[in-house]
Design a protein around this motif. Structure first.
Motif, PDB file in Angstrom:
ATOM      1  N   ALA A   1       3.790   1.518  -0.973  1.00 11.69           N
ATOM      2  CA  ALA A   1       3.419   2.242  -2.189  1.00 11.69           C
ATOM      3  C   ALA A   1       2.566   1.370  -3.092  1.00 11.69           C
ATOM      4  O   ALA A   1       1.695   1.865  -3.818  1.00 11.69           O
ATOM      5  CB  ALA A   1       4.678   2.701  -2.915  1.00 11.69           C
ATOM      6  N   LYS A   2       2.807   0.052  -3.043  1.00 16.47           N
ATOM      7  CA  LYS A   2       2.099  -0.847  -3.964  1.00 16.47           C
ATOM      8  C   LYS A   2       0.724  -1.262  -3.458  1.00 16.47           C
ATOM      9  O   LYS A   2      -0.034  -1.882  -4.193  1.00 16.47           O
ATOM     10  CB  LYS A   2       2.955  -2.104  -4.192  1.00 16.47           C
ATOM     11  N   LEU A   3       0.432  -0.964  -2.192  1.00 17.09           N
ATOM     12  CA  LEU A   3      -0.888  -1.333  -1.659  1.00 17.09           C
ATOM     13  C   LEU A   3      -1.979  -0.721  -2.536  1.00 17.09           C
ATOM     14  O   LEU A   3      -1.955   0.466  -2.827  1.00 17.09           O
ATOM     15  CB  LEU A   3      -1.043  -0.790  -0.243  1.00 17.09           C
TER      16      LEU A   3
ATOM     17  N   ALA B   1      -2.955  10.808  -2.283  1.00 11.10           N
ATOM     18  CA  ALA B   1      -1.516  10.550  -2.179  1.00 11.10           C
ATOM     19  C   ALA B   1      -1.103   9.593  -3.303  1.00 11.10           C
ATOM     20  O   ALA B   1      -1.711   8.545  -3.473  1.00 11.10           O
ATOM     21  CB  ALA B   1      -1.188   9.942  -0.826  1.00 11.10           C
ATOM     22  N   THR B   2      -0.091   9.966  -4.058  1.00  9.23           N
ATOM     23  CA  THR B   2       0.393   9.085  -5.129  1.00  9.23           C
ATOM     24  C   THR B   2       1.294   8.009  -4.519  1.00  9.23           C
ATOM     25  O   THR B   2       1.804   8.182  -3.418  1.00  9.23           O
ATOM     26  CB  THR B   2       1.214   9.889  -6.153  1.00  9.23           C
ATOM     27  N   PRO B   3       1.496   6.895  -5.246  1.00 14.97           N
ATOM     28  CA  PRO B   3       2.411   5.865  -4.737  1.00 14.97           C
ATOM     29  C   PRO B   3       3.785   6.438  -4.406  1.00 14.97           C
ATOM     30  O   PRO B   3       4.403   6.062  -3.408  1.00 14.97           O
ATOM     31  CB  PRO B   3       2.491   4.870  -5.891  1.00 14.97           C
TER      32      PRO B   3
ATOM     33  N   LYS C   1      -4.135   7.383   0.195  1.00 20.26           N
ATOM     34  CA  LYS C   1      -4.192   7.190  -1.253  1.00 20.26           C
ATOM     35  C   LYS C   1      -5.539   7.631  -1.808  1.00 20.26           C
ATOM     36  O   LYS C   1      -5.606   8.296  -2.848  1.00 20.26           O
ATOM     37  CB  LYS C   1      -3.950   5.718  -1.592  1.00 20.26           C
TER      38      LYS C   1
ATOM     39  N   PRO D   1      -5.442   0.910  -3.062  1.00 21.49           N
ATOM     40  CA  PRO D   1      -6.249   1.662  -2.100  1.00 21.49           C
ATOM     41  C   PRO D   1      -7.491   0.886  -1.643  1.00 21.49           C
ATOM     42  O   PRO D   1      -7.867   0.981  -0.477  1.00 21.49           O
ATOM     43  CB  PRO D   1      -6.618   2.939  -2.838  1.00 21.49           C
ATOM     44  N   ILE D   2      -8.103   0.107  -2.533  1.00 20.47           N
ATOM     45  CA  ILE D   2      -9.319  -0.593  -2.094  1.00 20.47           C
ATOM     46  C   ILE D   2      -8.996  -1.698  -1.096  1.00 20.47           C
ATOM     47  O   ILE D   2      -9.700  -1.878  -0.115  1.00 20.47           O
ATOM     48  CB  ILE D   2     -10.140  -1.175  -3.278  1.00 20.47           C
TER      49      ILE D   2
END
Lengths: 405, 240
Positions: A394-396, A321-323, A317, A398-399
């Motif tokens: 997908a919902k993770l 990389a998009t969700p 991400k 990135p931080i």
């Protein structure tokens, strides 16, 4: 990012955990194989029944003397006569009837030279050949003129012919039935024995001859059965009603105390198909449960995979990389697990069918559409099982993903 | 020089349980193109939060942040992913290389999300690895490389897309002194080549390498004069 890229990454991820991927697929693999075998077995049984019924004539109705519902079944045992057969053969009375074969049967001794056997001797009309859909391997059926003049000619079933004549050609030969001499004019083609009768061991001759020469005087005018052929499979119930109506009128009874019964193979076939259908659905459903369990297994492992790869997801991400791409990545992985599990299951099912068919004596029918359907189902299971893990990935944020150690 | 990074009144509040923690309490920061800025501060000062916002990994609760003229404070996740891909090259403390991939494929990863064709990706990844002095290690996996080499791979990954900003988060935190010198040398070379670099660190010696140092304390920024620019010793209080 292209789809090919997504597939490549998914394949690498699955190959990187080969053993786990294989075990994950196992549930779907076994489920698909089990469904294929149970449904294949049910389908095989259905085909077998259909073949058997078609061999007997699926458009056939058998009218038998005596009531199956009355208080004394034997009361009307002599109720069917040639009059009834003639009535049924009249198209204005029964338009949905294509052929009528009245039958008069008895057990008799049959002899050729030194060879003798006891078999069923049936007197009938020339329609018998077409009504029973029988063919001849040698010679011909008796003709209308032979019928009209009560000629002493017989047609032999293949087993009877073999028993009496051995290797010599029977046509033109002489046989003695209950002391009367007959000439063999034809031999029937074999159709095999079944639960109802042995249609290969019999002697067929004109009913006129039978009534004059062979039948005991008391029964010389009564029929043991009338075989009726409906014009086609669809008109069976119409023919059934027409027979019923005509015979009630002929016999001067009411439909409540009718002295005959009508049996159709189609009713038999429907009943047997319903039975095998229920069994197949039941067993297939049980096997289907294992498919659902397999799907849950895929979901479980995908969830484990997502939490193991939190850092990787975060990095991807961060790098752009998009969700949607992350979701697609995990969905494709789950889909591959499902489809591959299904493909291996189909392979196992084919092997199982090849082993079971000779072992059980019933064909395990595996059709191409059923196989494709199995693959589509396993792909769907994989995808559905992947939806939740994929959307978790997908919902993770990135931080959060990068932070986790 | 034009401003590449403009931050005005940026606040970030985290709701942890019942307590709201304000990590950034109104940050104004401008970084010019071609600058080399170090952001220093102790842990818990809001340093990481600031790094996340600069890196478009997170959005401010309040305030405005523009990167290269694009206002990113109200972008969707997908748009942010695109901005990160095009504009930012990350260097992390933990390297964050994928262990199953070769150095070349690790470096090529951001190019994949940029939609660059495979052959071109490999070519550009090899060039980037040569620039960080690892031209002979393209087919090694991270596990086969030393810490310093791994960090150089991640620097190569950060510059392969030609980003507007290279954002390094404690890049030397996991390295020995020799590798630290190595990696800082790389940053200097990149800076000399005209790249904009923002480096987040808690080590004063590392910060001293930058042209400009910004200190963050309790969610607020204060400008510091770089030690070497003023001719003063590097470590505070470390000299007699």
């Amino acid at each position: 990012m292209s789809w090919a890229e997504t597939f490549r990454i998914a394949a690498e991820a699955l190959l990187g955990r080969r053993m786990r991927s294989l075990l994950t697929m196992l549930g779907i693999l076994i489920g698909i194989a089990a469904v294929m075998l149970t449904v294949g077995l049910g389908e095989g049984a259905r085909l077998e029944i259909t073949r058997e019924i078609n061999r007997l004539g699926s458009n056939l109705l058998i009218v038998m003397p005596g009531s199956t519902s009355g208080s004394s079944p034997l009361a009307g045992a002599t109720s069917l006569t040639m009059d009834d057969a003639r009535t049924l053969a009249d198209p204005s009375v029964a338009p949905d009837i294509a052929g009528v074969a009245p039958m008069m049967s008895t057990r008799a001794n049959v002899q050729h030279d030194a060879e003798r056997t006891t078999t069923t001797v049936t007197g009938t009309t020339t329609d018998w050949e077409s009504v029973r859909s029988r063919n001849l391997v040698d010679g011909r059926f008796f003709t209308a003129s032979e019928y009209a003049s009560s000629e002493q000619v017989v047609v032999l079933g293949p087993s009877t012919a073999a028993a009496l004549f051995g290797d010599t050609p029977p046509v033109g030969g002489a046989v003695v039935v209950n002391g009367q001499a007959f000439t063999v004019v034809g031999v029937l083609e074999a159709v095999g024995a079944n639960a109802l009768s042995n249609d290969d061991d019999l002697v067929v001759l004109p009913m006129t001859t039978m009534a004059q020469r062979l039948a005991p005087p008391a029964t010389a005018r009564t029929l043991s059965a009338i075989y009726v052929a409906a014009t086609d499979d669809a008109s069976i119930s119409a023919a059934h009603q027409q027979i019923s109506r005509a015979l009630v009128v002929n016999h001067g009874t009411t439909s409540a105390d009718q002295d005959f019964s009508i049996m159709t193979f189609q009713a038999l076939m429907t009943a047997m198909n319903t039975m095998t259908g229920v069994l197949t659905t039941l067993l297939g459903g049980l096997a289907g449960i294992s498919l659902v369990v397999g799907g849950i297994g895929v979901m479980n492992i995908m969830l484990v995979s997502v939490s193991e790869r939190v850092r990787e997801i975060g990095l991807r991400k961060a790098l752009g990389a998009t969700p949607a791409l992350i979701r697609r990545q995990f969905l494709v992985e789950a889909g591959i697990l499902g489809l591959l599990g299904g493909a291996l299951g189909v392979a196992l099912g084919l092997v199982g069918a090849a082993i079971l068919t000779p072992a059980l004596g019933i064909e395990v029918a595996v059709s191409l559409p059923a196989t494709l359907l199995a693959l589509a189902v396993s792909l769907t299971i994989g995808l559905v099982a992947g939806v939740y893990p994929a959307s978790r990935a997908a919902k993770l944020a990135p931080i959060d993903a990068l932070r986790s150690e | 020089m034009s401003a590449l990074l403009e931050m005005a009144g940026v606040r970030k509040t985290y709701a942890t349980g019942a307590v709201a923690v304000e990590a950034l309490r109104g940050v104004d920061l401008t970084v010019d193109e071609g600058d080399f800025v170090a952001i220093v501060g102790p842990s818990g000062s809001g340093k990481s939060t600031l790094m996340h916002i600069i890196g478009c990994l997170d959005v401010p609760t309040q305030g405005r942040y523009a990167l290269g003229g694009e206002d990113v404070s109200s972008m969707t996740e997908a748009q942010l992913a695109d901005v990160r891909n095009r504009r930012i090259g990350f260097v992390f403390q933990q390297f964050n290389l994928l262990p199953s991939m070769t150095a070349e494929r690790n470096v090529a990863l951001p190019l994949m999300y940029a939609g660059v064709p495979r052959a071109e990706r490999a070519q550009r990844a090899r060039e980037a690895l040569e620039r960080v002095g690892l031209g002979d290690r393209t087919h090694h996996r991270p596990g086969e490389l030393s810490g310093g080499q791994q960090q150089r791979v991640s620097v190569a990954r950060a510059l392969v897309t030609n980003p507007t900003l290279i954002l390094a988060d404690e890049p030397t935190g996991n390295l020995d002194s020799r590798s630290t010198t190595d990696v800082l040398g790389l940053f200097h070379a990149l800076h000399d080549a005209g790249r904009t670099i923002v480096l987040i660190t808690h080590e004063a010696e590392v910060a001293a390498e930058a042209r400009r140092v910004v200190r963050i304390t309790d969610g607020l920024l204060t400008e510091e004069t770089p030690a070497h620019a003023a001719g003063a010793p590097v470590a505070k209080g470390g000299t007699p």
